[in-house]
Design a protein around this motif. Structure first.
Motif, PDB file in Angstrom:
ATOM      1  N   SER A  12      21.277 -44.111 -16.242  1.00 57.02           N
ATOM      2  CA  SER A  12      21.416 -44.667 -17.422  1.00 57.02           C
ATOM      3  C   SER A  12      21.364 -46.434 -17.059  1.00 57.02           C
ATOM      4  O   SER A  12      21.496 -46.930 -17.980  1.00 57.02           O
ATOM      5  CB  SER A  12      22.677 -44.492 -18.101  1.00 57.02           C
ATOM      6  OG  SER A  12      23.843 -44.622 -17.177  1.00 57.02           O
ATOM      7  N   SER A  13      21.292 -46.645 -15.768  1.00 49.79           N
ATOM      8  CA  SER A  13      21.266 -48.096 -15.485  1.00 49.79           C
ATOM      9  C   SER A  13      20.820 -48.246 -14.094  1.00 49.79           C
ATOM     10  O   SER A  13      20.747 -47.214 -13.230  1.00 49.79           O
ATOM     11  CB  SER A  13      22.874 -48.443 -15.452  1.00 49.79           C
ATOM     12  OG  SER A  13      23.330 -49.391 -14.450  1.00 49.79           O
ATOM     13  N   ARG A  35      26.283 -40.092 -18.164  1.00 46.76           N
ATOM     14  CA  ARG A  35      27.225 -39.787 -19.379  1.00 46.76           C
ATOM     15  C   ARG A  35      26.612 -40.541 -20.759  1.00 46.76           C
ATOM     16  O   ARG A  35      26.648 -40.052 -21.697  1.00 46.76           O
ATOM     17  CB  ARG A  35      28.679 -40.614 -19.030  1.00 46.76           C
ATOM     18  CG  ARG A  35      29.505 -39.560 -17.991  1.00 46.76           C
ATOM     19  CD  ARG A  35      30.820 -40.426 -17.448  1.00 46.76           C
ATOM     20  NE  ARG A  35      30.407 -41.605 -17.014  1.00 46.76           N
ATOM     21  CZ  ARG A  35      31.221 -42.670 -16.438  1.00 46.76           C
ATOM     22  NH1 ARG A  35      32.370 -42.347 -16.361  1.00 46.76           N
ATOM     23  NH2 ARG A  35      30.801 -43.791 -16.011  1.00 46.76           N
ATOM     24  N   ARG A  36      26.096 -41.676 -20.421  1.00 46.67           N
ATOM     25  CA  ARG A  36      25.580 -42.704 -21.529  1.00 46.67           C
ATOM     26  C   ARG A  36      24.068 -41.984 -21.865  1.00 46.67           C
ATOM     27  O   ARG A  36      23.265 -42.743 -21.528  1.00 46.67           O
ATOM     28  CB  ARG A  36      25.656 -43.818 -21.250  1.00 46.67           C
ATOM     29  CG  ARG A  36      27.123 -44.509 -21.092  1.00 46.67           C
ATOM     30  CD  ARG A  36      27.310 -45.749 -20.630  1.00 46.67           C
ATOM     31  NE  ARG A  36      26.745 -46.119 -19.248  1.00 46.67           N
ATOM     32  CZ  ARG A  36      26.522 -47.022 -18.502  1.00 46.67           C
ATOM     33  NH1 ARG A  36      26.845 -48.180 -19.249  1.00 46.67           N
ATOM     34  NH2 ARG A  36      26.240 -47.187 -17.509  1.00 46.67           N
ATOM     35  N   ASN A  81      22.417 -40.091  -7.060  1.00 52.31           N
ATOM     36  CA  ASN A  81      22.777 -41.558  -7.323  1.00 52.31           C
ATOM     37  C   ASN A  81      23.971 -42.168  -7.833  1.00 52.31           C
ATOM     38  O   ASN A  81      24.416 -43.074  -7.543  1.00 52.31           O
ATOM     39  CB  ASN A  81      21.576 -42.190  -7.923  1.00 52.31           C
ATOM     40  CG  ASN A  81      21.509 -43.653  -8.170  1.00 52.31           C
ATOM     41  OD1 ASN A  81      21.844 -44.558  -7.362  1.00 52.31           O
ATOM     42  ND2 ASN A  81      21.806 -43.674  -9.552  1.00 52.31           N
ATOM     43  N   THR A 181      22.718 -54.764 -10.304  1.00 55.26           N
ATOM     44  CA  THR A 181      22.900 -53.653 -11.248  1.00 55.26           C
ATOM     45  C   THR A 181      24.219 -53.908 -11.890  1.00 55.26           C
ATOM     46  O   THR A 181      24.741 -55.040 -11.928  1.00 55.26           O
ATOM     47  CB  THR A 181      22.794 -52.492 -10.522  1.00 55.26           C
ATOM     48  OG1 THR A 181      24.180 -52.098  -9.614  1.00 55.26           O
ATOM     49  CG2 THR A 181      21.770 -52.229  -9.533  1.00 55.26           C
TER      50      THR A 181
HETATM   51  P1  NDP Z   1      25.357 -49.018 -11.954  1.00 57.00           P
HETATM   52  O1  NDP Z   1      26.560 -49.340 -12.349  1.00 57.00           O
HETATM   53  O2  NDP Z   1      24.180 -49.874 -12.516  1.00 57.00           O
HETATM   54  O3  NDP Z   1      24.807 -47.715 -12.131  1.00 57.00           O
HETATM   55  C1  NDP Z   1      25.604 -46.510 -11.851  1.00 57.00           C
HETATM   56  C2  NDP Z   1      25.116 -45.252 -12.388  1.00 57.00           C
HETATM   57  O4  NDP Z   1      26.113 -44.157 -12.211  1.00 57.00           O
HETATM   58  C3  NDP Z   1      25.184 -45.373 -13.737  1.00 57.00           C
HETATM   59  O5  NDP Z   1      23.831 -44.784 -14.236  1.00 57.00           O
HETATM   60  C4  NDP Z   1      26.454 -44.526 -14.298  1.00 57.00           C
HETATM   61  O6  NDP Z   1      26.045 -43.709 -15.732  1.00 57.00           O
HETATM   62  C5  NDP Z   1      26.611 -43.404 -13.207  1.00 57.00           C
HETATM   63  N1  NDP Z   1      27.736 -42.918 -13.112  1.00 57.00           N
HETATM   64  C6  NDP Z   1      28.968 -43.721 -12.751  1.00 57.00           C
HETATM   65  N2  NDP Z   1      30.194 -42.817 -12.968  1.00 57.00           N
HETATM   66  C7  NDP Z   1      29.530 -41.407 -13.362  1.00 57.00           C
HETATM   67  C8  NDP Z   1      30.150 -40.342 -13.626  1.00 57.00           C
HETATM   68  N3  NDP Z   1      31.545 -40.028 -13.775  1.00 57.00           N
HETATM   69  N4  NDP Z   1      29.281 -39.129 -14.120  1.00 57.00           N
HETATM   70  C9  NDP Z   1      27.978 -39.564 -14.070  1.00 57.00           C
HETATM   71  N5  NDP Z   1      27.387 -40.543 -13.779  1.00 57.00           N
HETATM   72  C10 NDP Z   1      28.284 -41.785 -13.577  1.00 57.00           C
HETATM   73  O7  NDP Z   1      25.001 -49.192 -10.387  1.00 57.00           O
HETATM   74  P2  NDP Z   1      23.882 -49.198  -9.107  1.00 57.00           P
HETATM   75  O8  NDP Z   1      22.664 -48.860  -9.939  1.00 57.00           O
HETATM   76  O9  NDP Z   1      23.823 -50.043  -8.394  1.00 57.00           O
HETATM   77  O10 NDP Z   1      24.666 -47.563  -8.315  1.00 57.00           O
HETATM   78  C11 NDP Z   1      23.974 -46.743  -7.989  1.00 57.00           C
HETATM   79  C12 NDP Z   1      24.151 -46.080  -6.839  1.00 57.00           C
HETATM   80  O11 NDP Z   1      24.100 -46.977  -5.943  1.00 57.00           O
HETATM   81  C13 NDP Z   1      25.785 -45.985  -6.490  1.00 57.00           C
HETATM   82  O12 NDP Z   1      26.036 -44.562  -5.753  1.00 57.00           O
HETATM   83  C14 NDP Z   1      26.151 -47.166  -5.636  1.00 57.00           C
HETATM   84  O13 NDP Z   1      27.271 -46.801  -5.091  1.00 57.00           O
HETATM   85  C15 NDP Z   1      25.019 -47.529  -4.846  1.00 57.00           C
HETATM   86  N6  NDP Z   1      25.113 -48.783  -4.459  1.00 57.00           N
HETATM   87  C16 NDP Z   1      24.830 -49.571  -5.114  1.00 57.00           C
HETATM   88  C17 NDP Z   1      24.910 -51.209  -4.600  1.00 57.00           C
HETATM   89  C18 NDP Z   1      24.605 -52.340  -5.271  1.00 57.00           C
HETATM   90  O14 NDP Z   1      24.707 -53.424  -4.911  1.00 57.00           O
HETATM   91  N7  NDP Z   1      24.170 -52.325  -6.692  1.00 57.00           N
HETATM   92  C19 NDP Z   1      24.863 -51.215  -2.944  1.00 57.00           C
HETATM   93  C20 NDP Z   1      25.075 -49.879  -2.512  1.00 57.00           C
HETATM   94  C21 NDP Z   1      25.082 -48.836  -2.950  1.00 57.00           C
HETATM   95  P3  NDP Z   1      26.956 -43.659 -16.675  1.00 57.00           P
HETATM   96  O15 NDP Z   1      28.061 -44.635 -16.937  1.00 57.00           O
HETATM   97  O16 NDP Z   1      26.178 -43.596 -18.347  1.00 57.00           O
HETATM   98  O17 NDP Z   1      27.441 -42.027 -16.867  1.00 57.00           O
END
Ligand code: NDP
Length: 273
Positions: A12-13, A35-36, A81, A181
């Motif tokens: 979703s993001s 979730r969203r 992810n 992000t």
């Molecule tokens: P965002 O916050 O933009 O995206 C996170 C995603 O995870 C959202 O789509 C959210 O969807 C989902 N998510 C979070 N909690 C839940 C849950 N309980 N159930 C289902 N989905 C969930 O962050 P990123 O895109 O940056 O993160 C993606 C991955 O990359 C993560 O694992 C993060 O640890 C990793 N990462 C990111 C870095 C960065 O600098 N951005 C650096 C290193 C690793 P929704 O809320 O709709 O459920």
């Protein structure tokens, strides 16, 4: 050629959404989960199939896998992810919150992986791509629980790669650096709430400033940088076991690998100020 079916969590993001766009463009059948659900309407318009799934909810995880197995004979490529960074001093973090961090960043994806494996083993083919972080190798103060989950994910993935080799199922780890992000926002405010007014308050405020500077100012990398690495891992016949990319990734991993712990401590100390 038969179209491969991909499931991407956390689409979703950020990184998940960017990856879904790249893979649908390349002709894969792409299921996305989060979730969203409404935040995936744009992906649906492009041809993805969005499903509602909280990665901590067993019923919803089972329902997602059942739906994909009914319509597309199972997942060929799973991209784990979904995740977030729960920051704050270890002392200020309840064990309940710490457990939740592990539920989202490790146990949820482990459950999902368990459910897609039988079909992959049956087909003698599959790929599990786990989005870890450079935080699976390096560390910062106030990040003990987040880094614990990502360090755990690295070891878990390595074990799984050996375990699944005989079934022709590969496991690949992706290690992003700082990526623009929602990650920074999701991390910073709760951290300040948890530790902003405790013995760790000064450190929390400094870390929040550094994080905002790297995520909000034009400093961090775009999520497409990681989407392209994931695409490489998806398409490679013999993928590398790890792909690292994005702001800070290569230099920090280099220092961590070749420098001493104390030297790395001082580098991180200087970065936070
Ligand atoms: P965002 O916050 O933009 O995206 C996170 C995603 O995870 C959202 O789509 C959210 O969807 C989902 N998510 C979070 N909690 C839940 C849950 N309980 N159930 C289902 N989905 C969930 O962050 P990123 O895109 O940056 O993160 C993606 C991955 O990359 C993560 O694992 C993060 O640890 C990793 N990462 C990111 C870095 C960065 O600098 N951005 C650096 C290193 C690793 P929704 O809320 O709709 O459920």
């Amino acid at each position: 050629m038969i179209q491969k079916t991909v499931l991407i969590t956390g689409a979703s993001s950020g990184i998940g959404k960017a990856t879904a766009k790249v893979l649908i463009e390349c002709g894969y059948t792409v299921y996305t989960a989060a979730r969203r659900v409404k935040r995936m309407n744009d992906l649906q318009d492009l041809g993805c199939i969005p499903l509602k799934m909280d990665i901590t909810n067993d019923e919803q995880i089972v329902a997602v896998v059942n739906q994909i197995e009914t319509t597309h004979e199972g997942v060929d490529i799973l991209i784990n992810n979904a995740g977030f960074g729960m920051y704050g001093a270890m002392e200020d973090t309840t064990i309940e919150d710490a457990r939740y961090q592990f539920e989202v960043n490790l146990f949820g994806l482990a459950r999902l992986t368990q459910l897609v494996l039988p079909k992959m083993r049956e087909k003698k083919s599959g790929k599990i791509i786990n989005i870890s972080s450079i935080g699976g190798k390096v560390y910062t103060p106030l990040g003990s629980w987040y880094h614990a989950t990502k360090h755990a994910l690295e070891g878990w993935s390595d074990c799984l790669r050996l375990e699944l080799k005989a079934f022709n199922i590969d496991v690949v780890i992706i290690e992003p650096g700082a990526i623009k992000t929602e990650f920074g926002d999701v991390m910073t405010e709760p951290m300040l709430k948890r530790s902003g007014n405790t013995a760790y308050g000064e450190l929390a405020k400094k870390l929040a400033d550094v994080t905002r500077a790297s995520y909000e100012v034009d400093d961090a990398s775009e999520p497409e940088v990681i989407a392209d690495l994931i695409l490489k891992a998806v398409q490679a016949k013999k993928p590398k076991t790890r792909y690292a990319g994005g702001k800070f990734a290569k230099p920090l991993l280099f220092i961590r690998k070749w420098g001493s712990d104390r030297f790395f401590d001082s580098v991180i100390g200087k970065m936070i100020g």
